[in-house]
Design an enzyme around this catalytic site. Structure first.
Site, PDB file in Angstrom:
ATOM      1  N   ASP A 206      90.442 -18.677   6.978  1.00 46.83           N
ATOM      2  CA  ASP A 206      91.269 -17.853   7.868  1.00 46.83           C
ATOM      3  C   ASP A 206      90.339 -16.820   8.495  1.00 46.83           C
ATOM      4  OD1 ASP A 206      93.211 -16.430   9.157  1.00 46.83           O
ATOM      5  OD2 ASP A 206      94.279 -15.777   7.361  1.00 46.83           O
TER       6      ASP A 206
ATOM      7  N   CYS B  21     109.534   1.966  19.533  1.00 47.31           N
ATOM      8  CA  CYS B  21     108.909   0.676  19.822  1.00 47.31           C
ATOM      9  C   CYS B  21     109.875  -0.415  19.388  1.00 47.31           C
ATOM     10  CB  CYS B  21     107.582   0.544  19.077  1.00 47.31           C
ATOM     11  SG  CYS B  21     106.831  -1.092  19.252  1.00 47.31           S
TER      12      CYS B  21
ATOM     13  N   CYS C  58     112.522  -3.653  26.974  1.00 47.03           N
ATOM     14  CA  CYS C  58     111.847  -2.402  26.614  1.00 47.03           C
ATOM     15  C   CYS C  58     111.640  -1.523  27.837  1.00 47.03           C
ATOM     16  CB  CYS C  58     110.494  -2.704  25.970  1.00 47.03           C
ATOM     17  SG  CYS C  58     109.559  -1.213  25.566  1.00 47.03           S
TER      18      CYS C  58
ATOM     19  N   CYS D 133     102.993  -5.375  24.607  1.00 44.48           N
ATOM     20  CA  CYS D 133     103.709  -6.644  24.800  1.00 44.48           C
ATOM     21  C   CYS D 133     103.312  -7.255  26.141  1.00 44.48           C
ATOM     22  CB  CYS D 133     105.219  -6.430  24.774  1.00 44.48           C
ATOM     23  SG  CYS D 133     105.883  -5.976  23.153  1.00 44.48           S
TER      24      CYS D 133
ATOM     25  N   GLU E  40      85.065 -12.810   0.669  1.00 38.80           N
ATOM     26  CA  GLU E  40      85.613 -11.797   1.572  1.00 38.80           C
ATOM     27  C   GLU E  40      84.568 -10.699   1.766  1.00 38.80           C
ATOM     28  OE1 GLU E  40      87.421  -9.070   3.810  1.00 38.80           O
ATOM     29  OE2 GLU E  40      88.242 -11.089   3.502  1.00 38.80           O
TER      30      GLU E  40
ATOM     31  N   TYR F 197      87.124 -16.000   3.877  1.00 36.25           N
ATOM     32  CA  TYR F 197      87.724 -14.852   4.566  1.00 36.25           C
ATOM     33  C   TYR F 197      89.061 -14.556   3.877  1.00 36.25           C
ATOM     34  CZ  TYR F 197      84.643 -17.183   7.940  1.00 36.25           C
ATOM     35  OH  TYR F 197      83.587 -17.828   8.552  1.00 36.25           O
TER      36      TYR F 197
ATOM     37  N   GLN G 194      99.294 -10.026   6.872  1.00 38.54           N
ATOM     38  CA  GLN G 194      99.979 -10.521   8.062  1.00 38.54           C
ATOM     39  C   GLN G 194     101.059  -9.526   8.498  1.00 38.54           C
ATOM     40  OE1 GLN G 194      99.430 -13.113  10.005  1.00 38.54           O
ATOM     41  NE2 GLN G 194      97.805 -14.094   8.833  1.00 38.54           N
TER      42      GLN G 194
ATOM     43  N   CYS H  85      94.200 -17.264  14.456  1.00 37.55           N
ATOM     44  CA  CYS H  85      94.994 -16.357  15.282  1.00 37.55           C
ATOM     45  C   CYS H  85      94.544 -16.382  16.736  1.00 37.55           C
ATOM     46  CB  CYS H  85      94.923 -14.931  14.743  1.00 37.55           C
ATOM     47  SG  CYS H  85      93.254 -14.236  14.719  1.00 37.55           S
TER      48      CYS H  85
ATOM     49  N   CYS I   5     103.073   0.522  28.708  1.00 40.47           N
ATOM     50  CA  CYS I   5     102.566   0.128  27.397  1.00 40.47           C
ATOM     51  C   CYS I   5     101.923  -1.253  27.454  1.00 40.47           C
ATOM     52  CB  CYS I   5     103.709   0.137  26.381  1.00 40.47           C
ATOM     53  SG  CYS I   5     103.255  -0.498  24.761  1.00 40.47           S
TER      54      CYS I   5
END
Length: 446
Positions: free
Chosen positions: A372, A181, A85, A96, A328, A304, A275, A399, A93
């Site tokens: 989650d 991107c 990139c 990443c 939720e 969640y 996701q 995550c 940026c």
């Protein structure tokens, strides 16, 4: 290099340069190094084993650690490649973290971070959690070095003062204008967001559903600005974020996109959570269901639960005599979940925070639990409550490896052990990684 740092008014070391040997990767997209004086540096744009010139980007004399960028590579790792990139690199940026690393090295570093967090925060080894240490790429993502998966189906572009769309620089509100991107999914790239004038907008979020041809943009205007006429290269629905209420309001087209996973279609409204990787929903549902092995007639919790992804998968497998309760906090997500799962008579979705709603349900035992949680994790109190319900298996989707490790430690206090852990590289080129841990009562088969 390593000279006595120049003094400044607040003792700032920003701009100082140090020649350092790079140590292990750390959680957060950087590696660890130390100055000759022993001060810790968190260095981006480098790899373990390299020797680099690191320029400080944040920190003062006496701070516990400094943040820095590798601005010159004196001795390169064999895992280093030229960043594909053109917008990646020091001061550019911030989207990443690992453009400069071979894909296999990225996954290996993510595995090292998971292992380090498990050991440091929960005292667990890979063997303790039934994990072989690998981070699996998503289907189709195993590409040669120099090629980048186009995986990001939701991209939030910041807009600079001249109306150019771009991406935020690392730990900064400054905008890096981009013309493309590389990790954006094809459905996002084909909208042509970067080619348009967005004067008056603070941000433009682009969403390209993978379960349909639905495309959506969500505009956040600057105070007092008028919405532009949105003419993009593909048909889109348009939403706007209200200046006063912060809510998301329909301007044109459908107020939702349609996603698909596990053979079902899910409505996701108002930029709600889904996701981001096109293969993520199916990958995670498969891992969770293989770990839980649901049986007909069982009672399950989906905590969640978002728009009902795991609740739907559970309901499909538990049959007419099974039951699922989803909890939720987001109002729109609850509306979507109830719509998405309306054909299941024994699925109920409650709105509110898990730690507030779950005690009010009066539930004292369940067979299966899926949770989650957000990046901060579930926390000691919620985990203790879940452990008291006696579920035969629990699936924890995470995550953030630090939050996962902390919560696994709490589950161990509550009498649960990790039967199996799997890790998936659902965020290539970044430091983020997704894990699924399957837990069971500690006495079972131990």
């Amino acid at each position: 290099m390593q000279a006595e740092p120049k003094k400044s008014q607040a003792g700032s070391l920003v701009g100082e340069e140090y020649e350092v040997e790079i140590g292990p990767v750390a959680h957060g997209g950087h590696c660890i190094a130390r100055t000759d004086a022993g001060q810790v540096l968190f260095v981006r744009h480098t790899l373990p084993g390299e020797r680099v010139v690191a320029r400080v980007t944040e920190g003062e004399e006496g701070d516990r650690f400094l943040r820095a960028d590798a601005v010159e590579i004196l001795s390169a790792s064999k895992d280093r490649i030229e960043a594909p990139c053109p917008f990646a690199g020091p001061g550019r940026c911030g989207g990443c973290d690992w453009q400069h690393a071979k894909p296999g090295a990225q996954r290996r570093m993510k595995g090292e971070v998971i292992a380090e967090q498990l050991q440091r925060l929960a005292g667990l080894t890979p063997e303790d959690v039934g994990w072989d240490g690998t981070v699996m790429p998503a289907e189709g993502d195993k590409l040669p070095a120099g090629q980048v998966p186009q995986w990001r189906t939701r991209v939030q572009y910041a807009v600079d003062a001249d109306g150019h769309a771009g991406l935020r620089r690392h730990r900064s509100h400054e905008v890096e204008p981009v013309d493309h991107c590389m990790i954006a999914a094809e459905g996002v790239s084909e909208l042509g967001i970067e080619k348009r004038d967005w004067t008056g907008m603070a941000s433009v979020e682009a969403i390209a559903a993978t379960g349909s041809q639905d495309r959506q943009v969500i505009l956040t205007p600057r105070p007092g600005a008028r919405l532009p006429i949105v003419e993009l290269d593909r048909p889109v629905s348009v939403m706007r974020v209200g200046e006063k209420d912060g809510g998301t309001h329909r301007v044109h087209g459908r107020p939702f996109v349609r996603e698909r996973a596990d053979g079902r279609t899910y409505r996701v409204g108002s930029g709600g959570f889904w996701q981001v990787h096109p293969k993520a929903a199916d990958t995670l549902v498969t891992a969770v269901m293989q770990g839980l092995l649901p049986r007909k007639g069982e009672m399950a919790l989906d905590l969640y639960c978002g728009v009902g992804l795991f609740a739907g998968a559970l309901a499909d497998r538990l049959g007419d005599k099974g039951a699922v309760l989803g909890i939720e906090s987001g109002k729109r997500a609850v509306e979507d979940a109830r719509h998405n799962l309306a054909d299941f008579d024994r699925v109920r979705i409650e709105q509110g925070k898990v730690d507030a709603v779950l005690p009010r349900t009066g539930i004292t035992e369940v067979d299966l639990i899926v949770l989650d949680p957000p990046r901060a994790g579930a926390g000691r109190g919620t985990v203790a409550h879940l452990a008291s319900l006696g579920a035969r298996r629990i699936a924890y989707v995470a995550c953030d490896p630090a939050a996962l490790a902390r919560d696994l430690g709490y589950f161990r206090e509550g009498g649960y052990r990790v039967r199996m852990l799997r890790a998936f590289d659902l965020f290539p080129m970044t430091h983020h990684v997704e894990c699924v841990a399957i837990l069971e009562p500690a006495g079972k088969g131990a």
